[in-house]
Design a protein around this motif. Structure first.
Motif, PDB file in Angstrom:
ATOM      1  N   GLU A  57      10.336  81.237  17.922  1.00  0.00           N
ATOM      2  CA  GLU A  57       9.235  82.125  17.551  1.00  0.00           C
ATOM      3  C   GLU A  57       8.269  81.423  16.602  1.00  0.00           C
ATOM      4  O   GLU A  57       7.056  81.549  16.726  1.00  0.00           O
ATOM      5  CB  GLU A  57       9.789  83.401  16.897  1.00  0.00           C
ATOM      6  CG  GLU A  57      10.557  84.293  17.837  1.00  0.00           C
ATOM      7  CD  GLU A  57       9.673  84.899  18.913  1.00  0.00           C
ATOM      8  OE1 GLU A  57       8.530  85.240  18.608  1.00  0.00           O
ATOM      9  OE2 GLU A  57      10.143  84.978  20.051  1.00  0.00           O
ATOM     10  N   GLU A  58       8.811  80.670  15.655  1.00  0.00           N
ATOM     11  CA  GLU A  58       7.989  79.940  14.698  1.00  0.00           C
ATOM     12  C   GLU A  58       7.143  78.889  15.405  1.00  0.00           C
ATOM     13  O   GLU A  58       5.964  78.705  15.110  1.00  0.00           O
ATOM     14  CB  GLU A  58       8.918  79.288  13.672  1.00  0.00           C
ATOM     15  CG  GLU A  58       8.235  78.724  12.470  1.00  0.00           C
ATOM     16  CD  GLU A  58       9.269  78.222  11.489  1.00  0.00           C
ATOM     17  OE1 GLU A  58       9.397  76.985  11.363  1.00  0.00           O
ATOM     18  OE2 GLU A  58       9.938  79.050  10.861  1.00  0.00           O
ATOM     19  N   CYS A  59       7.732  78.215  16.385  1.00  0.00           N
ATOM     20  CA  CYS A  59       7.023  77.197  17.153  1.00  0.00           C
ATOM     21  C   CYS A  59       5.892  77.825  17.961  1.00  0.00           C
ATOM     22  O   CYS A  59       4.797  77.282  18.044  1.00  0.00           O
ATOM     23  CB  CYS A  59       7.990  76.464  18.072  1.00  0.00           C
ATOM     24  SG  CYS A  59       7.228  75.189  19.075  1.00  0.00           S
TER      25      CYS A  59
ATOM     26  N   VAL B 231      10.041  75.319  24.505  1.00  0.00           N
ATOM     27  CA  VAL B 231      11.258  75.793  23.880  1.00  0.00           C
ATOM     28  C   VAL B 231      12.141  74.583  23.625  1.00  0.00           C
ATOM     29  O   VAL B 231      12.360  73.776  24.528  1.00  0.00           O
ATOM     30  CB  VAL B 231      12.007  76.795  24.795  1.00  0.00           C
ATOM     31  CG1 VAL B 231      13.299  77.228  24.161  1.00  0.00           C
ATOM     32  CG2 VAL B 231      11.125  77.971  25.111  1.00  0.00           C
ATOM     33  N   THR B 232      12.643  74.462  22.407  1.00  0.00           N
ATOM     34  CA  THR B 232      13.561  73.383  22.101  1.00  0.00           C
ATOM     35  C   THR B 232      14.972  73.916  22.255  1.00  0.00           C
ATOM     36  O   THR B 232      15.366  74.845  21.568  1.00  0.00           O
ATOM     37  CB  THR B 232      13.342  72.876  20.663  1.00  0.00           C
ATOM     38  OG1 THR B 232      11.994  72.475  20.523  1.00  0.00           O
ATOM     39  CG2 THR B 232      14.264  71.714  20.373  1.00  0.00           C
ATOM     40  N   LYS B 233      15.701  73.345  23.186  1.00  0.00           N
ATOM     41  CA  LYS B 233      17.079  73.759  23.404  1.00  0.00           C
ATOM     42  C   LYS B 233      17.969  73.107  22.340  1.00  0.00           C
ATOM     43  O   LYS B 233      17.584  72.118  21.720  1.00  0.00           O
ATOM     44  CB  LYS B 233      17.529  73.351  24.799  1.00  0.00           C
ATOM     45  CG  LYS B 233      16.826  74.121  25.876  1.00  0.00           C
ATOM     46  CD  LYS B 233      17.522  73.889  27.171  1.00  0.00           C
ATOM     47  CE  LYS B 233      16.976  74.896  28.170  1.00  0.00           C
ATOM     48  NZ  LYS B 233      17.841  75.025  29.301  1.00  0.00           N
ATOM     49  N   PRO B 234      19.173  73.660  22.125  1.00  0.00           N
ATOM     50  CA  PRO B 234      20.062  73.074  21.116  1.00  0.00           C
ATOM     51  C   PRO B 234      20.406  71.616  21.375  1.00  0.00           C
ATOM     52  O   PRO B 234      20.794  70.914  20.471  1.00  0.00           O
ATOM     53  CB  PRO B 234      21.317  73.949  21.212  1.00  0.00           C
ATOM     54  CG  PRO B 234      20.834  75.251  21.751  1.00  0.00           C
ATOM     55  CD  PRO B 234      19.683  74.906  22.651  1.00  0.00           C
ATOM     56  N   THR B 235      20.233  71.139  22.598  1.00  0.00           N
ATOM     57  CA  THR B 235      20.513  69.735  22.901  1.00  0.00           C
ATOM     58  C   THR B 235      19.389  68.816  22.436  1.00  0.00           C
ATOM     59  O   THR B 235      19.524  67.613  22.494  1.00  0.00           O
ATOM     60  CB  THR B 235      20.702  69.541  24.414  1.00  0.00           C
ATOM     61  OG1 THR B 235      19.527  69.992  25.078  1.00  0.00           O
ATOM     62  CG2 THR B 235      21.911  70.291  24.916  1.00  0.00           C
ATOM     63  N   GLY B 236      18.272  69.388  21.991  1.00  0.00           N
ATOM     64  CA  GLY B 236      17.139  68.603  21.548  1.00  0.00           C
ATOM     65  C   GLY B 236      16.138  68.335  22.650  1.00  0.00           C
ATOM     66  O   GLY B 236      15.124  67.695  22.429  1.00  0.00           O
ATOM     67  N   VAL B 237      16.397  68.831  23.844  1.00  0.00           N
ATOM     68  CA  VAL B 237      15.499  68.636  24.974  1.00  0.00           C
ATOM     69  C   VAL B 237      14.413  69.705  24.909  1.00  0.00           C
ATOM     70  O   VAL B 237      14.701  70.876  24.745  1.00  0.00           O
ATOM     71  CB  VAL B 237      16.269  68.750  26.316  1.00  0.00           C
ATOM     72  CG1 VAL B 237      15.323  68.650  27.485  1.00  0.00           C
ATOM     73  CG2 VAL B 237      17.340  67.688  26.389  1.00  0.00           C
TER      74      VAL B 237
END
Length: 83
Positions: free
Chosen positions: A55-57, A71-77
């Motif tokens: 949301e901040e992004c 969207v940044t996934k928890p894997t960093g992708v």
């Protein structure tokens, strides 16, 4: 893992941990489900962290659910989409 499945797993672990403490004290049920409840709690905290980060992004990029998003996934992708 879907969010609601994580919530259900956390509540299940919490119920079984409570049962192990209340009924006849059962150390095996307590340890296994206590560890599961704690790990699910950590997973829910990570969900909350990454959801607020998304949301901040979106606010910083001026995206309010329309147009382009990342969207940044928890894997960093980073996953992007175009409407």
């Amino acid at each position: 893992m879907p969010f609601w499945l994580s919530v259900a797993n956390f509540l299940n672990g919490l119920c079984w941990t409570s049962y192990a403490l209340i009924h006849p004290f059962d150390i095996y049920v307590l340890i296994s489900n206590g560890i599961g409840a704690i790990s699910e709690l950590v997973q829910l905290i990570l969900y909350a962290y990454y959801y607020s980060r998304k949301e901040e992004c979106n606010e910083q990029n001026g995206d309010h659910g329309h147009g382009h998003g990342h969207v940044t996934k928890p894997t960093g992708v980073e996953v992007g989409w175009h409407l």
